[in-house]
Structures are given as C-alpha cells and as structure tokens.
Design a protein around this motif. Structure first.
Motif, PDB file in Angstrom:
ATOM      1  N   CYS A 162       0.792  -1.232   0.000  1.00 46.85           N
ATOM      2  CA  CYS A 162       0.000   0.000   0.000  1.00 46.85           C
ATOM      3  C   CYS A 162       0.821   1.279   0.000  1.00 46.85           C
ATOM      4  O   CYS A 162       0.265   2.369  -0.098  1.00 46.85           O
ATOM      5  CB  CYS A 162      -0.949  -0.011   1.196  1.00 46.85           C
ATOM      6  SG  CYS A 162      -1.863  -1.556   1.336  1.00 46.85           S
ATOM      7  N   THR A 296      -6.888   2.896   7.128  1.00 48.96           N
ATOM      8  CA  THR A 296      -7.563   1.823   6.393  1.00 48.96           C
ATOM      9  C   THR A 296      -8.871   1.372   7.030  1.00 48.96           C
ATOM     10  O   THR A 296      -9.645   0.656   6.416  1.00 48.96           O
ATOM     11  CB  THR A 296      -6.655   0.596   6.282  1.00 48.96           C
ATOM     12  OG1 THR A 296      -6.386   0.083   7.586  1.00 48.96           O
ATOM     13  CG2 THR A 296      -5.349   0.949   5.597  1.00 48.96           C
ATOM     14  N   LYS A 325     -10.418   7.089   2.624  1.00 49.51           N
ATOM     15  CA  LYS A 325     -10.711   5.755   2.099  1.00 49.51           C
ATOM     16  C   LYS A 325     -12.187   5.393   2.232  1.00 49.51           C
ATOM     17  O   LYS A 325     -12.645   4.447   1.587  1.00 49.51           O
ATOM     18  CB  LYS A 325      -9.827   4.717   2.778  1.00 49.51           C
ATOM     19  CG  LYS A 325      -8.360   4.804   2.315  1.00 49.51           C
ATOM     20  CD  LYS A 325      -7.493   3.742   2.944  1.00 49.51           C
ATOM     21  CE  LYS A 325      -6.089   3.720   2.329  1.00 49.51           C
ATOM     22  NZ  LYS A 325      -5.320   4.957   2.584  1.00 49.51           N
ATOM     23  N   HIS A 330      -9.950   1.321  -0.128  1.00 52.21           N
ATOM     24  CA  HIS A 330      -8.491   1.226  -0.055  1.00 52.21           C
ATOM     25  C   HIS A 330      -7.998   0.726  -1.397  1.00 52.21           C
ATOM     26  O   HIS A 330      -8.189  -0.435  -1.752  1.00 52.21           O
ATOM     27  CB  HIS A 330      -8.081   0.273   1.064  1.00 52.21           C
ATOM     28  CG  HIS A 330      -6.613   0.271   1.346  1.00 52.21           C
ATOM     29  ND1 HIS A 330      -5.706   0.938   0.563  1.00 52.21           N
ATOM     30  CD2 HIS A 330      -5.883  -0.325   2.323  1.00 52.21           C
ATOM     31  CE1 HIS A 330      -4.486   0.755   1.041  1.00 52.21           C
ATOM     32  NE2 HIS A 330      -4.570  -0.007   2.110  1.00 52.21           N
ATOM     33  N   THR A 331      -7.337   1.596  -2.140  1.00 51.76           N
ATOM     34  CA  THR A 331      -6.926   1.261  -3.505  1.00 51.76           C
ATOM     35  C   THR A 331      -5.519   0.659  -3.558  1.00 51.76           C
ATOM     36  O   THR A 331      -4.891   0.624  -4.614  1.00 51.76           O
ATOM     37  CB  THR A 331      -7.017   2.500  -4.415  1.00 51.76           C
ATOM     38  OG1 THR A 331      -6.170   3.542  -3.902  1.00 51.76           O
ATOM     39  CG2 THR A 331      -8.448   3.012  -4.466  1.00 51.76           C
ATOM     40  N   ALA A 335      -3.046   3.729  -3.719  1.00 44.46           N
ATOM     41  CA  ALA A 335      -3.531   4.617  -2.656  1.00 44.46           C
ATOM     42  C   ALA A 335      -2.640   5.829  -2.444  1.00 44.46           C
ATOM     43  O   ALA A 335      -3.130   6.952  -2.247  1.00 44.46           O
ATOM     44  CB  ALA A 335      -3.673   3.830  -1.353  1.00 44.46           C
ATOM     45  N   SER A 386       1.195   6.752   3.722  1.00 48.34           N
ATOM     46  CA  SER A 386       0.887   5.479   3.059  1.00 48.34           C
ATOM     47  C   SER A 386       1.757   4.399   3.689  1.00 48.34           C
ATOM     48  O   SER A 386       2.985   4.452   3.577  1.00 48.34           O
ATOM     49  CB  SER A 386       1.170   5.564   1.554  1.00 48.34           C
ATOM     50  OG  SER A 386       0.372   6.545   0.935  1.00 48.34           O
TER      51      SER A 386
END
Length: 404
Positions: A162, A296, A325, A330-331, A335, A386
């Motif tokens: 992430c 997250t 998010k 949560h990409t 992210a 991140s």
C-alpha cells in the motif's frame, strides 16, 4: 530534496468517477463511491470501490498484447484531465529519454491470471491467450505506459503493497536529483481482483459495511481500485500556469520490519517516515495544516497510525486529519498516488476532507479527526501517509506556493 518538484499535472480516477472533478465534488460534499460487492464471482459480504466504465475501455491495436483490467484502468486514468497531453508536452520539452516513469501497483493484471487458471486444460496447461509478462507481471504496468507514451528514460514499477505509489514520488526525486531525468511521470494503478478480495477476507480484514476509518466500531477495510498520475518537474523547467503551484516539498521512507501484515503497535516506522518527510521539506509539525491519514479502518492500522502521528505531532496535537478511504475504498498500490492527488486538491481549494464513514471517533486514537468537510483557505502544507504490509512506510509533504 534539493528543491521542491512542481506537480505540473495530476489526476485520479476512482470509484467516485473518472478524473478530478467527481473526486473534488466528493471531497467537498463528503460523499462515498462504495457499493455492495458484486465483482465477478466474489461471494463476500463486503463493500468495494469499483471504477465505472473500465470494462468498456479498448486498448489501441499496437498495445493489444497488454490487454487486462489493470491496463484498461491505467488508460482510462491517463486520458482524464488532459494528463496524457500534459505528459506528451513534457516529453517534447525534455526529450523521451529524459522523462522517467515510476508507477506503483500491488497485484497488477492478476485478474487475467485468475481467468487463465479457470481455463486450464486437462494437463493443467494455461490457455494460449494468457500472456503473463504483459499482464500479470508487476513490471507490465510501467512497460504498458512507457510504450503508450513512447518513453525511453528510466522506467520501473514499485510493488511495496500500500505504499507503492507514494514511494514512486520519492524515487522520482532521487532520479531527478541524480541527474538521470529532468522530469518524471509517477502514479499508481491497482484494479479489483478475486485474489485481493478473498485474500483480505481470509485475513479477516474486510468490513461487512462501508469502511469507517477512525471509528470506535470500525470493522475493517473496503477494497477499491484506482488509477492516479502526476507529472513532476523542477520549478525552473515547469510550464507557467495561473494560480498557485502545488509542489512535492518532502518525502520520507522507512521499513519497520515488525510483522508481515500487522503494523508496529506504536507506529515506529510511521514516525520515522513522517519525521524524514518533514525534515526534507524543512518544516516543523506546526507548519502542517492537514494530515491525510493512511486510515484503512482496520482496528490495528488506525490505532498504530494514530499513536505514530500523535508522537510526531506532540507539540501540535490539534492538527486536522482524516482518511479519505471511506470515499474511494483502499486502492492498495494506487492509494499513495490517489491521496497525493487528494492532498493537491485540498491545497488548491483550501479544503479539509472529512473522514467519511466515521460516526463515533475512537477515544483511543489521540487525533483531531475531521468528520465532515471544512473550508480552510489558509492551508499551505499537507502530510500524506501510506503504510504497507511488511512495514513499508512512506510519507509525502505537499505544499502550495503562490506564484507572483
């Protein structure tokens, strides 16, 4: 950093829609793009952030070998907000061999591999149409964008879970500072797949409701997908634009090596990354007007990050913070880049995004978490966090510079 790098162009395509406009509208309105999970054959009681229109994207014939969901999403994102045109203009200014490309992803085109395994023959052989190198391989993302833009400079993919696309910003600064490039296209693309959905579900990290970052009753994360990009250039080489400039003022990286999936309980690595980012930006905690939390919505992550932030900002405990998010999901590998764009939009528009989904702030998280969007025209410096599996951490400082 030797000098801040200007974000000459930036864009993010998320579950909220294609490009910056729907993202900004959600940041201003506190709305979410999450929905009940109905992706492919997944039978999981959770919510996801799916980008609309990905399946309808067609790659140009010369890039057909790269066809997969991740690269369709990448192309959709590149074409938003005039980013591809800005990138090509930078290539003309600097030369194709002087523009670096650094992108982040966690699973790349693994959905294609999942489909291929479903079609194995009686001997277990994969179907002839499956091309691992051009789809599933994490390096395929950088290869796809490099070939699409005709780049000939340094190009690679970072895959550190992430933190991947946040680390791309740091890598770009190192390349430019070393004289290996004059500009860099950075970003991240991660698309939905069954491996991610079932994987996080098996770890008991997915929430049965829309994720609630910072909430006392949070139950886990909502998986999303996104494509986000930024063009970084030195101030003396960036094209003149009206209005303030958004710059990458500093970055920090660390690896706390505490556990494969759980963060250090006191946020040790997070503290180190944030402290480095502030130091490189020549700023103190008191200068930061907003923190975009990794947030997250898992019990351990939010608590660990909260403790880490509280330690770094002990003399500035009221600094506003939030996780976005709850809007995008949560990409994962995208992210860091998505939230760098969120930070840039916040600086451009004097905005504090709300932590969508949070209803009851967790009293164990000692932060000033913003629950609803607020205006803050004086906003000048944003810290964006991140943090990935394995303790791979990255923090970015983005700043607003007024141009005379």
């Amino acid at each position: 950093m030797t000098q801040p790098l200007v974000l000459s162009a930036f864009t993010a395509t998320t579950a909220l829609g294609v490009g910056n406009a729907p993202l900004l509208a959600a940041l201003q309105g506190g709305t979410s793009g999450l929905k009940h999970c109905d992706f492919e054959t997944a039978q999981i009681a959770t919510w996801i952030g799916e980008v609309p229109g990905v399946n309808g994207v067609k790659l140009p014939p010369e890039l057909a070998a790269y066809d997969c969901r991740n690269h369709r999403l990448a192309l959709l994102g590149l074409q938003a907000d005039g980013f591809e045109q800005a990138a090509r203009a930078a290539i003309r200014r600097h030369g194709a061999d002087r523009v670096a490309l650094i992108l982040g992803t966690s699973t790349s085109g693994i959905l294609s591999a999942e489909a291929a395994y479903h079609e194995r023959d009686a001997d277990g052989a994969l179907p002839a149409w499956f091309d691992y190198r051009a789809t599933h391989n994490t390096g395929a993302l950088a290869s796809f964008v490099r070939d699409g833009l005709g780049l000939r400079g340094p190009a690679f993919t970072i895959s550190t879970a992430c933190s991947s696309s946040a680390k791309a910003f740091a890598a770009a600064d190192r390349l430019i500072s070393a004289g290996l490039a004059d500009a860099a296209i950075v970003g991240g693309v991660d698309s939905l797949c069954l491996t991610t959905l079932y994987g996080f579900s098996s770890l008991e990290l997915t929430s049965p409701e829309p994720c609630r970052p910072g909430d006392a009753h949070r139950q886990g994360l909502s998986i999303g997908e996104a494509a986000a990009f930024a063009l970084l250039e030195r101030a003396d080489a960036a094209p003149e634009q009206p209005g303030p400039r958004i710059v990458l003022a500093g970055w920090g990286e660390s690896s706390d090596a505490h556990h494969m999936s759980a963060p250090h309980p006191e946020g040790r690595g997070a503290r180190a990354a944030m402290a480095q980012a502030l130091q490189r930006a020549a700023l103190s905690p008191q200068d930061i007007g907003y923190i975009n939390l990794h947030g997250t919505a898992t019990p351990a992550n939010d608590l660990s990050e909260g403790r880490g932030v509280a330690a770094v900002f002990a003399d500035h405990p009221a600094v506003p913070s939030s996780s976005t998010k709850g809007m995008t999901g949560h990409t994962l590998g995208a992210a860091g880049a998505v939230e760098a764009v969120v930070s840039a939009l916040a600086l451009q528009h004097g905005l504090l995004p709300g932590s969508v989904g949070m209803q009851t702030p967790d009293p164990a998280i000692p932060l000033n978490i913003v629950s609803v969007p607020q205006r803050l025209p004086s906003l000048r410096h944003v810290l964006s966090n991140s943090f990935g599996f394995g303790g791979s951490n990255a923090s970015l400082v983005l700043s607003r510079q007024e141009v005379a």
